[in-house]
Design an enzyme around this catalytic site. Structure first.
Site, PDB file in Angstrom:
ATOM      1  N   GLY A   8       1.266  -0.920  -0.179  1.00  0.00           N
ATOM      2  CA  GLY A   8      -0.245  -0.164   0.216  1.00  0.00           C
ATOM      3  C   GLY A   8       1.076   1.622  -0.205  1.00  0.00           C
ATOM      4  O   GLY A   8       1.011   2.241   1.079  1.00  0.00           O
ATOM      5  N   THR A  85      -4.424  -2.400   7.870  1.00  0.00           N
ATOM      6  CA  THR A  85      -5.410  -2.446   7.276  1.00  0.00           C
ATOM      7  C   THR A  85      -6.551  -3.353   7.923  1.00  0.00           C
ATOM      8  O   THR A  85      -6.303  -4.137   8.523  1.00  0.00           O
ATOM      9  CB  THR A  85      -5.364  -3.465   5.828  1.00  0.00           C
ATOM     10  OG1 THR A  85      -4.281  -2.968   4.901  1.00  0.00           O
ATOM     11  CG2 THR A  85      -6.285  -3.368   5.422  1.00  0.00           C
ATOM     12  N   THR A  86      -8.020  -2.908   7.576  1.00  0.00           N
ATOM     13  CA  THR A  86      -9.254  -2.746   9.076  1.00  0.00           C
ATOM     14  C   THR A  86      -9.592  -3.450   7.730  1.00  0.00           C
ATOM     15  O   THR A  86     -10.081  -3.401   6.382  1.00  0.00           O
ATOM     16  CB  THR A  86      -9.659  -1.333   9.283  1.00  0.00           C
ATOM     17  OG1 THR A  86      -9.736  -0.636   8.256  1.00  0.00           O
ATOM     18  CG2 THR A  86      -8.221  -0.707  10.479  1.00  0.00           C
ATOM     19  N   ASN A 110      -6.177  -0.474  14.809  1.00  0.00           N
ATOM     20  CA  ASN A 110      -5.314   0.939  15.261  1.00  0.00           C
ATOM     21  C   ASN A 110      -3.783   1.246  16.383  1.00  0.00           C
ATOM     22  O   ASN A 110      -3.540   0.721  17.289  1.00  0.00           O
ATOM     23  CB  ASN A 110      -6.296   1.544  16.621  1.00  0.00           C
ATOM     24  CG  ASN A 110      -5.994   3.202  16.347  1.00  0.00           C
ATOM     25  OD1 ASN A 110      -4.957   3.596  16.832  1.00  0.00           O
ATOM     26  ND2 ASN A 110      -7.311   4.363  16.043  1.00  0.00           N
ATOM     27  N   MET A 111      -3.444   2.438  15.286  1.00  0.00           N
ATOM     28  CA  MET A 111      -1.312   1.470  15.925  1.00  0.00           C
ATOM     29  C   MET A 111      -0.810   2.186  17.156  1.00  0.00           C
ATOM     30  O   MET A 111       0.046   2.970  17.204  1.00  0.00           O
ATOM     31  CB  MET A 111      -0.374   1.850  14.876  1.00  0.00           C
ATOM     32  CG  MET A 111      -0.948   0.784  14.202  1.00  0.00           C
ATOM     33  SD  MET A 111      -0.245  -1.546  14.285  1.00  0.00           S
ATOM     34  CE  MET A 111      -0.397  -2.439  12.776  1.00  0.00           C
ATOM     35  N   HIS A 140     -14.611   9.688  10.738  1.00  0.00           N
ATOM     36  CA  HIS A 140     -13.365   9.225  10.080  1.00  0.00           C
ATOM     37  C   HIS A 140     -13.272  10.612   8.607  1.00  0.00           C
ATOM     38  O   HIS A 140     -14.369  10.452   8.779  1.00  0.00           O
ATOM     39  CB  HIS A 140     -13.107   7.756   9.716  1.00  0.00           C
ATOM     40  CG  HIS A 140     -12.084   7.325  10.671  1.00  0.00           C
ATOM     41  ND1 HIS A 140     -12.546   6.514  11.430  1.00  0.00           N
ATOM     42  CD2 HIS A 140     -10.887   6.794  10.786  1.00  0.00           C
ATOM     43  CE1 HIS A 140     -12.119   5.927  12.784  1.00  0.00           C
ATOM     44  NE2 HIS A 140     -11.005   6.150  11.943  1.00  0.00           N
ATOM     45  N   LYS A 144     -12.670   7.302   4.113  1.00  0.00           N
ATOM     46  CA  LYS A 144     -12.327   6.082   4.445  1.00  0.00           C
ATOM     47  C   LYS A 144     -13.555   4.981   4.031  1.00  0.00           C
ATOM     48  O   LYS A 144     -14.783   5.252   4.187  1.00  0.00           O
ATOM     49  CB  LYS A 144     -12.876   5.695   6.082  1.00  0.00           C
ATOM     50  CG  LYS A 144     -12.282   4.544   7.277  1.00  0.00           C
ATOM     51  CD  LYS A 144     -12.255   4.949   8.131  1.00  0.00           C
ATOM     52  CE  LYS A 144     -12.073   3.704   9.103  1.00  0.00           C
ATOM     53  NZ  LYS A 144     -11.334   3.125   8.694  1.00  0.00           N
ATOM     54  N   GLY A 150     -12.379  -0.182  12.334  1.00  0.00           N
ATOM     55  CA  GLY A 150     -12.150  -1.167  13.598  1.00  0.00           C
ATOM     56  C   GLY A 150     -11.787  -1.387  14.815  1.00  0.00           C
ATOM     57  O   GLY A 150     -11.881  -1.720  15.440  1.00  0.00           O
ATOM     58  N   THR A 151     -11.895   0.304  14.940  1.00  0.00           N
ATOM     59  CA  THR A 151     -11.344   0.745  16.513  1.00  0.00           C
ATOM     60  C   THR A 151     -12.653   0.753  16.966  1.00  0.00           C
ATOM     61  O   THR A 151     -12.228   0.359  18.085  1.00  0.00           O
ATOM     62  CB  THR A 151     -10.661   1.863  16.570  1.00  0.00           C
ATOM     63  OG1 THR A 151      -9.429   2.035  15.729  1.00  0.00           O
ATOM     64  CG2 THR A 151     -10.240   2.778  17.581  1.00  0.00           C
TER      65      THR A 151
END
Ligand SMILES: NC(=O)c1ccc[n+]([C@@H]2O[C@H](COP(=O)([O-])OP(=O)(O)OC[C@H]3O[C@@H](n4cnc5c(N)ncnc54)[C@H](O)[C@@H]3O)[C@@H](O)[C@H]2O)c1
Length: 247
Positions: A8, A85-86, A110-111, A140, A144, A150-151
């Site tokens: 990506g 990736t979500t 979520n990093m 968001h 998106k 995902g979070t």
């Protein structure tokens, strides 16, 4: 310097990872993305079959459809992978778990460190506030693809009990709110990097816990930190919690 592949690579997150990589001790040796670009700082090829560079780790922020070829390549090259990736389906999550029996995989929707802390606090608050109605709202940017985020789903997981009833939006509902409902709502607009709020609504009082990502650089820094942490780990599926508790 450790050698990094970015899947990506031409996307918003891919570019952010490339710009921060050196600061985390990585040199980017290649990228994978739809449109090839061979004349930049590193070659970007359109699929994994065209990757020539050897790497120590891979970071992926692309789309769920890339997962199959990514995992096949990573297993074939014994490559530790950080997946950001979500929107993965259950079947894709199972594929990810199966691959993690062969190689080290780090997955987090979520990093950011802040969201990791928010999840712990949200869980604790849910336990301390029995009977409160819980609603999750996420916001968001307008590009998106997946919703809810995902979070938001991870926060739902943190606060729900066995008898909770997740409700995604309330369109078409005609009955009043059931006691165990947990509402999850997605807002899309502009350039918002990622806002998440968990609200606890009681009788005449409301508590909200929230996190605002001010720049997607925070996710890139988290992913690069995870890649460094993952380098010497055995095969397995790792999460933010594993890294933060240094399991
Ligand atoms: N985990 C986190 O902390 C976190 C943070 C931000 C974004 N994300 C997720 O990361 C993903 C990417 O986000 P983004 O904002 O960078 O999106 P983006 O659309 O800007 O970038 C995605 C890139 O992947 C490429 N791509 C997609 N499918 C492909 C395919 N089949 N083959 C080759 N290339 C392909 C696209 O061309 C694009 O350049 C999304 O799933 C997003 O939700 C996760």
């Amino acid at each position: 310097m450790k050698k990094l592949l970015i899947s990506g690579a031409k996307g918003r997150m891919g570019q952010m990872i490339a710009s921060q990589a050196a600061g985390h001790g990585f040199t980017v040796v290649g990228g994978i993305d739809r449109a090839e670009r061979l004349d930049g700082d590193f070659p970007i090829v359109r699929d994994f079959s065209r990757v020539e560079a050897d790497a120590d780790a891979l970071i992926d922020f692309s789309a769920p459809m890339m997962l199959g070829s990514l995992l096949a390549y990573a297993i074939g090259h014994n490559l530790p992978c950080v997946l950001g990736t979500t929107g993965y389906t259950e079947a894709e999550m199972e594929a990810l778990s199966a691959a993690a029996r062969r190689i080290p995989l780090f997955y987090s929707p979520n990093m950011s460190l802040g969201i990791y802390v928010l999840k712990q606090l949200a869980k604790q608050a849910a336990q301390m506030l029995p009977g409160f109605d819980i609603e999750i709202v996420e916001k968001h940017h307008n590009q998106k693809a997946d919703s809810p985020s995902g979070t938001a789903l991870a926060l739902l997981d943190a606060v729900k009990k066995a008898d909770s009833l997740p409700v995604f939006g309330r369109e078409g509902k005609t009955a009043k709110r059931a006691p165990g409902e947990i509402g999850v709502h997605a807002v899309r607009g502009g350039t918002v990097a990622g806002d998440h709020e968990v609200g606890y609504y009681g009788d005449h009082e409301v508590i909200t816990l929230s996190h605002h990502a001010q720049d997607r650089g925070v996710f890139a820094a988290g992913a690069l930190r995870a890649a460094t942490w993952l380098l010497d780990k055995p095969a397995g599926l790792y999460s933010m919690q594993d890294m933060m508790e240094n399991k």
